[in-house]
Design an enzyme around this catalytic site. Structure first.
Site, mmCIF file in Angstrom:
data_model
loop_
_atom_site.group_PDB
_atom_site.id
_atom_site.type_symbol
_atom_site.label_atom_id
_atom_site.label_comp_id
_atom_site.label_asym_id
_atom_site.label_seq_id
_atom_site.Cartn_x
_atom_site.Cartn_y
_atom_site.Cartn_z
ATOM 1 N N GLU A 158 0.901 -1.187 0.156
ATOM 2 C CA GLU A 158 -0.052 -0.034 0.121
ATOM 3 C C GLU A 158 0.879 1.219 -0.013
ATOM 4 O O GLU A 158 1.585 1.786 0.878
ATOM 5 C CB GLU A 158 -0.753 0.034 1.199
ATOM 6 C CG GLU A 158 -1.870 -0.999 1.500
ATOM 7 C CD GLU A 158 -2.932 -0.942 0.240
ATOM 8 O OE1 GLU A 158 -3.191 -0.011 -0.305
ATOM 9 O OE2 GLU A 158 -4.055 -1.866 0.337
ATOM 10 N N CYS A 193 -2.381 8.955 3.371
ATOM 11 C CA CYS A 193 -2.072 8.622 1.910
ATOM 12 C C CYS A 193 -3.260 9.025 0.989
ATOM 13 O O CYS A 193 -2.899 9.263 -0.060
ATOM 14 C CB CYS A 193 -1.754 6.994 2.094
ATOM 15 S SG CYS A 193 -3.205 6.273 2.829
HETATM 16 P P1 NAD Z 1 9.219 4.442 3.803
HETATM 17 O O1 NAD Z 1 8.772 3.691 2.611
HETATM 18 O O2 NAD Z 1 10.357 5.447 3.953
HETATM 19 O O3 NAD Z 1 9.107 3.648 5.008
HETATM 20 C C1 NAD Z 1 8.407 2.527 5.528
HETATM 21 C C2 NAD Z 1 8.753 1.488 6.109
HETATM 22 O O4 NAD Z 1 9.630 0.513 5.572
HETATM 23 C C3 NAD Z 1 9.411 1.953 7.608
HETATM 24 O O5 NAD Z 1 9.120 1.087 8.590
HETATM 25 C C4 NAD Z 1 10.849 1.613 6.979
HETATM 26 O O6 NAD Z 1 11.848 1.419 8.072
HETATM 27 C C5 NAD Z 1 10.897 0.457 6.265
HETATM 28 N N1 NAD Z 1 11.942 0.077 5.297
HETATM 29 C C6 NAD Z 1 12.626 1.209 4.586
HETATM 30 N N2 NAD Z 1 13.486 0.293 3.712
HETATM 31 C C7 NAD Z 1 13.168 -0.875 3.999
HETATM 32 C C8 NAD Z 1 13.577 -1.947 3.107
HETATM 33 N N3 NAD Z 1 14.711 -2.060 2.286
HETATM 34 N N4 NAD Z 1 12.986 -3.462 3.418
HETATM 35 C C9 NAD Z 1 12.031 -3.575 4.398
HETATM 36 N N5 NAD Z 1 11.577 -2.365 5.127
HETATM 37 C C10 NAD Z 1 12.145 -0.918 4.700
HETATM 38 O O7 NAD Z 1 7.424 5.266 3.933
HETATM 39 P P2 NAD Z 1 7.437 6.466 5.030
HETATM 40 O O8 NAD Z 1 8.143 7.658 4.664
HETATM 41 O O9 NAD Z 1 7.531 6.001 6.442
HETATM 42 O O10 NAD Z 1 5.867 6.404 4.731
HETATM 43 C C11 NAD Z 1 5.227 7.396 3.968
HETATM 44 C C12 NAD Z 1 4.743 6.825 2.638
HETATM 45 O O11 NAD Z 1 3.978 6.020 3.126
HETATM 46 C C13 NAD Z 1 3.992 7.739 1.723
HETATM 47 O O12 NAD Z 1 4.304 7.574 0.440
HETATM 48 C C14 NAD Z 1 2.511 7.392 2.012
HETATM 49 O O13 NAD Z 1 1.730 7.844 0.878
HETATM 50 C C15 NAD Z 1 2.664 6.125 2.123
HETATM 51 N N6 NAD Z 1 1.291 5.463 2.688
HETATM 52 C C16 NAD Z 1 0.557 4.626 1.907
HETATM 53 C C17 NAD Z 1 -0.536 4.197 2.678
HETATM 54 C C18 NAD Z 1 -1.723 3.460 2.011
HETATM 55 O O14 NAD Z 1 -2.486 2.980 2.626
HETATM 56 N N7 NAD Z 1 -1.436 3.219 0.793
HETATM 57 C C19 NAD Z 1 -1.065 4.627 4.081
HETATM 58 C C20 NAD Z 1 0.001 5.338 4.607
HETATM 59 C C21 NAD Z 1 1.198 5.777 3.981
#
Ligand code: NAD
Length: 511
Positions: A234, A268
């Site tokens: 997501e 999001c």
């Molecule tokens: P991010 O991708 O930077 O991090 C998300 C998570 O992934 C964190 O817990 C991070 O530690 C982890 N992560 C980072 N690298 C990884 C890897 N290589 N392997 C596994 N895990 C890893 O995102 P963010 O900045 O925390 O969140 C913001 C984003 O989330 C925005 O783009 C937003 O639109 C999206 N979002 C989407 C939804 C939805 O339902 N579609 C909901 C909320 C947020």
């Protein structure tokens, strides 16, 4: 190696205070947690559905009785109390209610009667995957973290949650509440860590629920793909809001303000860009600006009666994104109707900002902002609004305000997993409907009974229908070796009888 170098510092975004310093669990921590979760998986899966439902009910009740959850959430995210309770906690409760009520349908074994082998029947069983890894973002420490564990849990999986390193404290509080509610602590665990810890989790679990950015989502999906394990992603959104001539402009402006600035724009499904028909654009822009100017932005208070609409941004990077996109938009001709700068406080505050005169040459109309800024672009008609709304690599959510029939017709042509008509964002809480992004907004779904079923693997067991078992055995044996031309003739007849036009047509000579 040292704990200090590796440790994660959780900072209050509202005032910069250090809230906690935690070790990064790393690959070893992920391994240990998955090991415990794997050992617990058979006993959790063996519980009847009612037993798992009861554990989730106990957890929900304990969350509602624990003031520290909301307080921790407010401190680490900087969001107003109204939102901490009205989005995160409310959503968790609604999701648990739905999970309990829909799980029977999602997990119930079914019997299917085959058409061709009509003497047999097939039973479909749903079985849990085993251990599911849930990886969450920082913006909704409950809604997109612990709440995402509910469906895998009700489906019989044990779960290891890795919350964002920016806001891990709420998840830790919830794991403690799970345990204190009398539930098995190995069934729902939290490991704190950065991306490498998340990646180590993906390498060890049997299924992944990932919420976060498109860039990380791609990495996680690739890694899961190499292991051939299910992975739901997501990801980001660039949700358009379309305002048609004839819309209730007061309502559209009020809804646009809320959906653009809920949690300082860090949601999001928020409104990321607005298209308004020329005929009503001036009035709409004025109404929107007036409402946004009136928003009360201040450091979040634990006091439920505090007069506050907006808190701080949670993650400093979002301020840089907003500033960069603002500079780019203004250079290309956008006008700032209100806001446009950091607010003069200690924490991560940015004034809620509305831009007019936006167009697609500007980054703010194309790339996710995920912060307290929204651009408005005027369009000549609804068709242009639709074409521009669909001109995006993302397709998570979309909104149309307008006369009912026109708005509905347009809604059906939007390239988006979610669409809402004459309202905003509450469609995220319609948990009965599966929700999943189009294009780069993700793969798989959350919500709906489909969202529960995806955390299971199916086994289709085919056997003879008992009263006709002897006949079934007789026919099945005719299909096997040694091949008999008489049987082939029968197969040919049957094929024409079942699928061909005019089954009485004379059969040609055998080739
Ligand atoms: P991010 O991708 O930077 O991090 C998300 C998570 O992934 C964190 O817990 C991070 O530690 C982890 N992560 C980072 N690298 C990884 C890897 N290589 N392997 C596994 N895990 C890893 O995102 P963010 O900045 O925390 O969140 C913001 C984003 O989330 C925005 O783009 C937003 O639109 C999206 N979002 C989407 C939804 C939805 O339902 N579609 C909901 C909320 C947020």
């Amino acid at each position: 190696m040292g704990c200090v170098q590796d440790s994660i510092r959780v900072i209050s975004p509202a005032d910069g205070a250090l809230l906690a310093e935690l070790p990064d669990a790393g690959a070893a921590g992920a391994e240990e947690a998955v090991g415990r979760a794997r050992a617990a998986a058979p006993r959790w899966a063996a519980l009847p559905l009612s037993g798992r439902a009861e554990a989730l009910r106990r957890f929900r009740d304990a969350v509602l009785d624990a003031p520290q959850v909301v307080e921790t959430l407010i401190r680490e995210s900087g969001k107003p109390r109204h939102e901490a309770e009205g989005t995160d906690v409310l959503y968790l409760c609604e999701l648990i209610r739905f999970a309990i009520s829909a799980a029977r349908r999602a997990l119930r074994p079914e019997t299917r009667r085959p058409f061709l082998f009509m003497l047999k029947r097939t039973r479909l069983l749903r079985r849990p995957l085993g251990v599911v890894g849930v990886i969450g973002p920082w913006n909704f420490p409950i809604l997109n973290n612990a709440a995402d564990c509910v469906f895998p849990l009700i489906a019989g999986n044990t779960v290891v949650l890795k919350p964002s390193e920016v806001t891990p404290l709420t998840s830790l509080a919830l794991a403690e509440i799970w345990r204190r509610a009398g539930n098995d602590p190995d069934v729902f665990q939290v490991v704190v860590g950065r991306g490498e810890t998340g990646s180590a989790l993906v390498d060890r679990v049997d299924g992944v629920m990932f919420t976060g950015s498109v860039a990380t989502g791609r990495k996680v999906a690739e890694q899961a793909g190499r292991r051939l394990i299910p992975c739901v992603t997501e990801l980001g959104g660039k949700s358009p809001l379309l305002v048609l001539a004839g819309a209730d402009l007061e309502r559209a402006a009020e809804a646009a303000a809320w959906s653009s600035f809920l949690h300082s724009g860090q949601a999001c499904v928020r409104t990321e860009r607005i298209y308004v028909e020329e005929a009503v654009a001036e009035r709409f822009e004025a109404m929107l600006a007036e409402r946004v100017k009136a928003l009360r932005q201040r450091a979040p208070s634990l006091d439920a009666a505090a007069a506050q609409d907006l808190g701080s941004v949670t993650f400093a990077r979002q301020l840089e994104v907003a500033e960069r996109q603002l500079r780019d938009a203004v250079e290309k001709g956008a006008r700032v109707l209100t806001g446009g700068r950091r607010a003069g406080r200690e924490g991560l505050f940015f004034e809620p900002t509305v831009l007019a005169g936006a167009d697609h040459s500007m980054e703010v109309m194309r790339e996710e902002t995920f912060g307290p800024m929204v651009p408005v672009m005027r369009v000549k008609d609804a068709e242009e609004a639709l074409a521009l709304a669909n001109q995006s690599h993302l397709g998570l959510n979309a909104t149309v305000f307008g006369p009912e029939r026109r708005a509905r017709a347009l809604a059906e042509r939007l390239e988006s997993g979610l669409v809402i008509v004459n309202d905003v964002m509450v469609n995220y809480l319609v948990v009965e409907a599966p929700m999943g992004g189009w294009k780069a907004s993700g793969l798989g779904v959350r919500h709906g009974w489909e969202g529960i079923r995806q955390w299971t693997k199916g086994t289709a067991i085919t056997e003879a229908w008992p009263p006709l078992a002897p006949l079934d055995r007789f026919l099945s044996r005719r299909l096997a070796f040694p091949y008999d031309p008489k049987v082939l003739r029968l197969i040919r007849r049957a094929t024409r009888l079942l699928y061909g036009r005019g089954w009485k047509r004379k059969l040609g000579p055998m080739p």
